[in-house]
Design a protein around this motif. Structure first.
Motif, PDB file in Angstrom:
ATOM      1  N   GLU A 118       0.834  -1.201   0.000  1.00 25.14           N
ATOM      2  CA  GLU A 118       0.000   0.000   0.000  1.00 25.14           C
ATOM      3  C   GLU A 118       0.870   1.253   0.000  1.00 25.14           C
ATOM      4  O   GLU A 118       0.622   2.206  -0.746  1.00 25.14           O
ATOM      5  N   ILE A 119       1.902   1.240   0.820  1.00 22.70           N
ATOM      6  CA  ILE A 119       2.817   2.391   0.896  1.00 22.70           C
ATOM      7  C   ILE A 119       3.525   2.580  -0.444  1.00 22.70           C
ATOM      8  O   ILE A 119       3.646   3.708  -0.944  1.00 22.70           O
ATOM      9  N   ALA A 120       3.975   1.499  -1.054  1.00 24.49           N
ATOM     10  CA  ALA A 120       4.658   1.577  -2.348  1.00 24.49           C
ATOM     11  C   ALA A 120       3.716   2.145  -3.411  1.00 24.49           C
ATOM     12  O   ALA A 120       4.115   2.980  -4.228  1.00 24.49           O
ATOM     13  N   ASP A 121       2.457   1.720  -3.396  1.00 24.99           N
ATOM     14  CA  ASP A 121       1.488   2.239  -4.354  1.00 24.99           C
ATOM     15  C   ASP A 121       1.253   3.735  -4.142  1.00 24.99           C
ATOM     16  O   ASP A 121       1.161   4.504  -5.116  1.00 24.99           O
ATOM     17  N   LEU A 122       1.149   4.160  -2.886  1.00 27.93           N
ATOM     18  CA  LEU A 122       0.960   5.578  -2.592  1.00 27.93           C
ATOM     19  C   LEU A 122       2.160   6.407  -3.059  1.00 27.93           C
ATOM     20  O   LEU A 122       1.998   7.502  -3.585  1.00 27.93           O
ATOM     21  N   LEU A 123       3.374   5.881  -2.825  1.00 27.68           N
ATOM     22  CA  LEU A 123       4.565   6.590  -3.259  1.00 27.68           C
ATOM     23  C   LEU A 123       4.607   6.707  -4.787  1.00 27.68           C
ATOM     24  O   LEU A 123       4.990   7.764  -5.311  1.00 27.68           O
ATOM     25  N   ARG A 124       4.215   5.668  -5.478  1.00 24.85           N
ATOM     26  CA  ARG A 124       4.200   5.709  -6.947  1.00 24.85           C
ATOM     27  C   ARG A 124       3.209   6.752  -7.454  1.00 24.85           C
ATOM     28  O   ARG A 124       3.508   7.486  -8.393  1.00 24.85           O
ATOM     29  N   THR A 125       2.022   6.786  -6.865  1.00 24.44           N
ATOM     30  CA  THR A 125       1.006   7.753  -7.323  1.00 24.44           C
ATOM     31  C   THR A 125       1.411   9.176  -6.984  1.00 24.44           C
ATOM     32  O   THR A 125       1.160  10.093  -7.750  1.00 24.44           O
ATOM     33  N   SER A 126       2.086   9.390  -5.850  1.00 19.47           N
ATOM     34  CA  SER A 126       2.503  10.762  -5.498  1.00 19.47           C
ATOM     35  C   SER A 126       3.650  11.232  -6.393  1.00 19.47           C
ATOM     36  O   SER A 126       3.738  12.416  -6.711  1.00 19.47           O
ATOM     37  N   LYS A 127       4.532  10.327  -6.839  1.00 14.91           N
ATOM     38  CA  LYS A 127       5.606  10.703  -7.756  1.00 14.91           C
ATOM     39  C   LYS A 127       5.072  10.970  -9.153  1.00 14.91           C
ATOM     40  O   LYS A 127       5.613  11.786  -9.879  1.00 14.91           O
ATOM     41  N   ALA A 128       3.998  10.285  -9.531  1.00 12.41           N
ATOM     42  CA  ALA A 128       3.441  10.452 -10.871  1.00 12.41           C
ATOM     43  C   ALA A 128       2.768  11.804 -11.026  1.00 12.41           C
ATOM     44  O   ALA A 128       2.681  12.338 -12.118  1.00 12.41           O
ATOM     45  N   LYS A 129       2.320  12.410  -9.930  1.00 16.09           N
ATOM     46  CA  LYS A 129       1.613  13.698  -9.999  1.00 16.09           C
ATOM     47  C   LYS A 129       2.587  14.806 -10.051  1.00 16.09           C
ATOM     48  O   LYS A 129       3.189  15.456 -10.515  1.00 16.09           O
TER      49      LYS A 129
END
Length: 129
Positions: A118-129
């Protein structure tokens, strides 16, 4: 020089090839006997006689020997397919099916792994923005 030869001969590919040639030669006798002693008499009973095209010629070219060799090849290939390949494929399918039924489902990941994903997914989405 001999060390390199020894490594070459004892390497898996060369040894496997040598074994395959030996087994193939022995298997050739079995298949040839099956064709000549079992199938060809059956064909001669059905057709009245075993076909022989050796006397056929096209000018100076003996096409009959080629036709005999081609028919012999087709009979041997058909024999190998129906008496060797098909049964082995059936056995492999049964074995694979029983292995799939016997293998348990992978265990559910632990809570820590789920949280890390979950943390990895959140980090990926925050970097994509």
């Amino acid at each position: 020089m001999l060390k390199g030869f020894k490594e070459f001969v004892l390497r898996g590919n060369a040894l496997d090839l040598a074994i395959a040639v030996i087994i193939g030669t022995a298997f050739n006798k079995v298949v040839s006997s099956l064709v000549q002693d079992v199938l060809m008499p059956f064909i001669s009973i059905t057709a009245g006689r075993i076909p022989d095209f050796s006397s056929w010629k096209l000018g100076i070219i003996s096409i009959g020997n080629f036709l005999n060799a081609t028919i012999n090849f087709l009979v041997i290939a058909t024999t190998i397919y129906f008496f060797v390949v098909t049964p082995l494929n059936t056995l492999k399918r049964r074995e694979n099916k029983s292995k799939q039924e016997a293998s348990p489902a992978p265990p559910e990941p632990s809570e820590e792994i789920k949280l890390l994903r979950e943390i990895a997914d959140l980090l990926r989405t925050s970097k994509a923005k």
